[in-house]
Design a protein around this motif. Structure first.
Motif, mmCIF file in Angstrom:
data_model
loop_
_atom_site.group_PDB
_atom_site.id
_atom_site.type_symbol
_atom_site.label_atom_id
_atom_site.label_comp_id
_atom_site.label_asym_id
_atom_site.label_seq_id
_atom_site.Cartn_x
_atom_site.Cartn_y
_atom_site.Cartn_z
ATOM 1 N N LYS A 212 -5.843 -35.085 43.918
ATOM 2 C CA LYS A 212 -4.623 -34.427 44.402
ATOM 3 C C LYS A 212 -4.961 -33.108 45.097
ATOM 4 O O LYS A 212 -4.334 -32.747 46.101
ATOM 5 N N ASP A 213 -5.934 -32.387 44.562
ATOM 6 C CA ASP A 213 -6.344 -31.121 45.173
ATOM 7 C C ASP A 213 -6.943 -31.350 46.557
ATOM 8 O O ASP A 213 -6.711 -30.561 47.483
ATOM 9 N N TYR A 214 -7.711 -32.408 46.702
ATOM 10 C CA TYR A 214 -8.291 -32.724 48.012
ATOM 11 C C TYR A 214 -7.208 -33.057 49.029
ATOM 12 O O TYR A 214 -7.283 -32.676 50.202
ATOM 13 N N ILE A 215 -6.190 -33.790 48.591
ATOM 14 C CA ILE A 215 -5.083 -34.130 49.488
ATOM 15 C C ILE A 215 -4.367 -32.866 49.944
ATOM 16 O O ILE A 215 -4.035 -32.702 51.136
ATOM 17 N N GLN A 216 -4.135 -31.924 49.019
ATOM 18 C CA GLN A 216 -3.473 -30.686 49.391
ATOM 19 C C GLN A 216 -4.366 -29.838 50.300
ATOM 20 O O GLN A 216 -3.883 -29.199 51.236
ATOM 21 N N LEU A 217 -5.676 -29.848 50.017
ATOM 22 C CA LEU A 217 -6.606 -29.123 50.880
ATOM 23 C C LEU A 217 -6.556 -29.676 52.300
ATOM 24 O O LEU A 217 -6.543 -28.916 53.276
ATOM 25 N N LYS A 218 -6.510 -30.986 52.429
ATOM 26 C CA LYS A 218 -6.435 -31.615 53.742
ATOM 27 C C LYS A 218 -5.174 -31.180 54.478
ATOM 28 O O LYS A 218 -5.196 -30.895 55.687
ATOM 29 N N SER A 219 -4.079 -31.083 53.756
ATOM 30 C CA SER A 219 -2.818 -30.667 54.385
ATOM 31 C C SER A 219 -2.871 -29.209 54.820
ATOM 32 O O SER A 219 -2.210 -28.822 55.790
ATOM 33 N N LEU A 220 -3.639 -28.375 54.130
ATOM 34 C CA LEU A 220 -3.795 -26.984 54.524
ATOM 35 C C LEU A 220 -4.703 -26.837 55.743
ATOM 36 O O LEU A 220 -4.527 -25.930 56.554
ATOM 37 N N LEU A 221 -5.663 -27.732 55.874
ATOM 38 C CA LEU A 221 -6.608 -27.644 56.989
ATOM 39 C C LEU A 221 -5.973 -28.067 58.312
ATOM 40 O O LEU A 221 -6.274 -27.493 59.366
ATOM 41 N N GLN A 222 -5.129 -29.070 58.264
ATOM 42 C CA GLN A 222 -4.632 -29.669 59.506
ATOM 43 C C GLN A 222 -3.867 -28.711 60.416
ATOM 44 O O GLN A 222 -4.022 -28.778 61.636
ATOM 45 N N PRO A 223 -3.047 -27.779 59.915
ATOM 46 C CA PRO A 223 -2.334 -26.876 60.826
ATOM 47 C C PRO A 223 -3.233 -25.837 61.495
ATOM 48 O O PRO A 223 -2.815 -25.211 62.475
ATOM 49 N N ILE A 224 -4.441 -25.632 60.987
ATOM 50 C CA ILE A 224 -5.346 -24.641 61.552
ATOM 51 C C ILE A 224 -6.138 -25.292 62.689
ATOM 52 O O ILE A 224 -6.825 -26.291 62.480
ATOM 53 N N ARG A 225 -6.015 -24.732 63.869
ATOM 54 C CA ARG A 225 -6.565 -25.371 65.055
ATOM 55 C C ARG A 225 -8.030 -25.756 64.897
ATOM 56 O O ARG A 225 -8.426 -26.885 65.212
ATOM 57 N N ILE A 226 -8.838 -24.839 64.419
ATOM 58 C CA ILE A 226 -10.273 -25.095 64.366
ATOM 59 C C ILE A 226 -10.633 -26.131 63.305
ATOM 60 O O ILE A 226 -11.687 -26.753 63.357
ATOM 61 N N TYR A 227 -9.741 -26.352 62.327
ATOM 62 C CA TYR A 227 -10.010 -27.319 61.255
ATOM 63 C C TYR A 227 -9.145 -28.566 61.354
ATOM 64 O O TYR A 227 -9.187 -29.418 60.472
ATOM 65 N N SER A 228 -8.369 -28.690 62.413
ATOM 66 C CA SER A 228 -7.443 -29.815 62.512
ATOM 67 C C SER A 228 -8.170 -31.159 62.549
ATOM 68 O O SER A 228 -7.628 -32.174 62.115
ATOM 69 N N ARG A 229 -9.392 -31.134 63.057
ATOM 70 C CA ARG A 229 -10.183 -32.376 63.109
ATOM 71 C C ARG A 229 -11.420 -32.306 62.215
ATOM 72 O O ARG A 229 -12.356 -33.091 62.371
ATOM 73 N N ALA A 230 -11.413 -31.368 61.299
ATOM 74 C CA ALA A 230 -12.564 -31.206 60.409
ATOM 75 C C ALA A 230 -12.674 -32.394 59.461
ATOM 76 O O ALA A 230 -11.671 -32.980 59.042
ATOM 77 N N SER A 231 -13.898 -32.746 59.137
ATOM 78 C CA SER A 231 -14.141 -33.818 58.169
ATOM 79 C C SER A 231 -14.189 -33.227 56.764
ATOM 80 O O SER A 231 -14.534 -32.063 56.568
ATOM 81 N N LEU A 232 -13.849 -34.043 55.798
ATOM 82 C CA LEU A 232 -13.811 -33.612 54.403
ATOM 83 C C LEU A 232 -14.631 -34.594 53.580
ATOM 84 O O LEU A 232 -14.451 -35.806 53.679
ATOM 85 N N TYR A 233 -15.546 -34.059 52.769
ATOM 86 C CA TYR A 233 -16.445 -34.896 51.986
ATOM 87 C C TYR A 233 -16.323 -34.541 50.510
ATOM 88 O O TYR A 233 -16.174 -33.383 50.145
ATOM 89 N N GLY A 234 -16.427 -35.534 49.658
ATOM 90 C CA GLY A 234 -16.344 -35.278 48.223
ATOM 91 C C GLY A 234 -16.382 -36.593 47.446
ATOM 92 O O GLY A 234 -16.447 -37.669 48.041
ATOM 93 N N PRO A 235 -16.365 -36.510 46.111
ATOM 94 C CA PRO A 235 -16.207 -35.320 45.274
ATOM 95 C C PRO A 235 -17.527 -34.657 44.867
ATOM 96 O O PRO A 235 -17.520 -33.731 44.076
ATOM 97 N N ASN A 236 -18.644 -35.142 45.384
ATOM 98 C CA ASN A 236 -19.944 -34.534 45.119
ATOM 99 C C ASN A 236 -20.279 -34.504 43.633
ATOM 100 O O ASN A 236 -20.657 -33.473 43.076
ATOM 101 N N ILE A 237 -20.170 -35.652 43.008
ATOM 102 C CA ILE A 237 -20.438 -35.774 41.572
ATOM 103 C C ILE A 237 -21.939 -35.778 41.309
ATOM 104 O O ILE A 237 -22.747 -35.897 42.227
ATOM 105 N N GLY A 238 -22.295 -35.643 40.045
ATOM 106 C CA GLY A 238 -23.692 -35.713 39.641
ATOM 107 C C GLY A 238 -24.110 -37.143 39.354
ATOM 108 O O GLY A 238 -23.499 -38.099 39.840
#
Length: 523
Positions: A212-238
């Motif tokens: 859920k946090d990743y989904i909200q993070l994605k929604s925060l990134l999209q309105p910012i011009r420089i991050y609108s097309r940024a890729s998101l990777y995770g969850p980077n588990i061990g």
């Protein structure tokens, strides 16, 4: 059985007893009879034959490669790099001022460059223009450091650290807060290995909440011009143990479609107890394969075909061990990791770390390239993203019931890097790991028969043997020409049809020229 014997005629004698010379003959006949009976009973073992030292293994291995279609195609930036946040915390002063280090980094392009590690969880931003917006904490990251403009370096956008590339100032890179809302909302999200967050920070996060946090993070990134097309990777588990798999399952169920690639980390062995012979154990080399299958099973359950990255791999934990993690011996794990990941369809592997304190890195604290760096450089120069199927005969002896036969001779095949202008498209590159204590002979067959081959044999240099921090390529030590120039990687040409001889406990690359492989002719 009837035994017929013929003897020369004896002189007539009045004595009817058999002559004394017949006793040895009778013994000889008895021995022949015993051997004959043993042969009929199925005992066909050859009699012992004296062999010269070093020639105990005479098995000739036949090798062919499927050239019609690749079995996998990985990312162009398959071998990528990581910098630990301790470098960022120190202001990158050494990294930026060292022409030598920049030259070494350029040699491994193209690649993703990831800034991450456990200390990333506790890095804080310092806004020099508006100190009131700075966030307190143990570690402060300056936002006004500059990074020289590099070709072939792409920034992997990861929630560990958000990096803004100023379009009007392409040579500068700043750690920024996206906005105050992001800082307040996600002060506990910017982390690596979320399964260990309770140990490091005293708080825990489950897979569903993290998704859920990743989904909200994605929604925060999209309105910012420089991050609108940024890729998101995770969850980077061990390491994917039972509890970690449960976290990944919850995350993928909620946010599997949100991330561009699923990431995890891998460490082979505890650096505090490692021995040089551990790097030669096939059982250790094979632990990664089982982890890949576990990760793929969960990912394919929710998002079939989703890219998977190994976003952080080290040979030994606890910072590594001097003269082991940074030695030639550690290269067996590293090269096998590259071959196994590509063969099983992992899209990107990020090596931890390019340069840092400790002994797990490609470049030491004095900016000297270590054996794993030279392996990585050869891989970058010779190996393309298309993976080919290998077919061998004579590699393994017949398995016995209840006993697992593990390969001590590991062979991987790719299309040759099409950016390497020394080879025409359609060429094939093999890389081979020989963990045997004897040399192995490989005969190229099928489409590879009677082709010219260029050998790049990498061996330890110096008296330390497997513990050496220096290497030689085809008998010539590899050292930088100067701070701005890498050495020429000269192959050893082998005549067409020649058998490949792989020395014991070594690694090598072999470019089979002019195969005209269909899978390799086009990008």
């Amino acid at each position: 059985m009837r035994v017929l014997c013929a003897f020369p005629e004896a002189m007539p004698s009045s004595n009817s007893r058999p002559p004394s010379c017949l006793a040895p003959v009778a013994l000889f006949l008895a021995l022949l009879l015993h051997l004959s009976l043993s042969s009929q009973a199925g005992d066909r073992r050859p009699l012992p034959v004296d062999r010269a030292p070093g020639l105990k293994e005479k098995t000739l291995i036949l090798l062919d490669v499927s050239t019609k279609n690749p079995v996998r195609t990985v990312n162009e930036n398959f071998l990528s790099l990581q910098l630990d946040p301790s470098i960022i915390h120190d202001g990158w002063l050494d990294f930026l001022s060292s022409k030598r280090l920049v030259t070494l980094a350029r040699g491994l392009s193209p690649a993703f460059l990831r800034f991450g590690g456990k200390r990333t969880d506790f890095l804080q931003f310092q806004n020099l223009r508006n100190p009131a917006k700075s966030r307190g904490g143990l570690d402060i990251v300056r936002s006004d450091v500059a990074l020289d403009k590099q070709k072939g370096c792409k920034i992997a956008q990861h929630p560990d650290v958000m990096l803004e590339l100023q379009r009007e100032k392409a040579a500068q890179m700043h750690l920024v807060l996206l906005k105050e809302q992001f800082s307040n909302t996600y002060s506990n999200l910017i982390l690596t290995e979320p399964n260990n967050y309770r140990t490091m920070h005293g708080r825990a996060v489950n897979g569903s909440q993290l998704g859920k946090d990743y989904i909200q993070l994605k929604s925060l990134l999209q309105p910012i011009r420089i991050y609108s097309r940024a890729s998101l990777y995770g969850p980077n588990i061990g390491r994917p143990r039972k509890n970690v798999i449960a976290l990944l399952d919850g995350f993928m169920k909620v946010a599997g479609s949100t991330v561009d690639a699923v990431t995890w980390q891998h460490c082979y062995i505890d650096g505090r107890v490692v021995k040089v012979m551990d790097f030669l154990k096939t059982r250790l080399l094979d632990t990664l394969s089982d982890q890949i299958r576990k990760i793929q099973k969960v990912v394919n359950t929710y998002t079939p075909g989703k890219k998977i990255w190994l976003e952080g791999v080290v040979t030994t934990s606890a910072g590594g061990t001097n003269n082991l993690s940074d030695s030639y011996a550690a290269g067996f794990l590293w090269l096998n990791t590259l071959g196994m990941l590509a063969n099983q369809g992992i899209d990107v592997v990020i090596r931890h770390s390019f340069f840092d304190h400790g002994y797990n890195h490609l470049v030491d604290q004095n900016f000297n390239p270590l054996p794993d760096y030279w392996l990585s450089l050869l891989y970058k120069r010779l190996i393309g993203p298309k993976v080919l199927a290998v077919h061998v005969a004579g590699l393994q002896r017949k398995p016995r019931p209840g006993r697992v036969i593990r390969d001590k001779l590991r062979i991987y095949a790719h299309c040759t890097n099409h950016h390497n202008h020394n080879y025409v498209r359609g060429s094939i590159t093999l890389f081979i790991i020989n963990l045997h204590r004897s040399r192995k002979k490989i005969k190229l067959a099928g489409t590879l028969r009677d082709k010219l081959v260029h050998q790049y044999l990498l061996q330890p240099y110096g008296q330390e043997g497997l513990k050496s921090k220096s290497v030689q390529l085809n008998g010539q030590p590899l050292v930088m020409v100067d701070d701005g120039t890498l050495p020429e990687l000269k192959p050893r040409p082998l005549r067409a049809g020649r058998t490949l001889v792989i020395p014991p406990v070594t690694m090598g690359f072999y470019v089979v020229k002019n195969v005209n492989a269909l899978a390799c002719r086009y990008r």
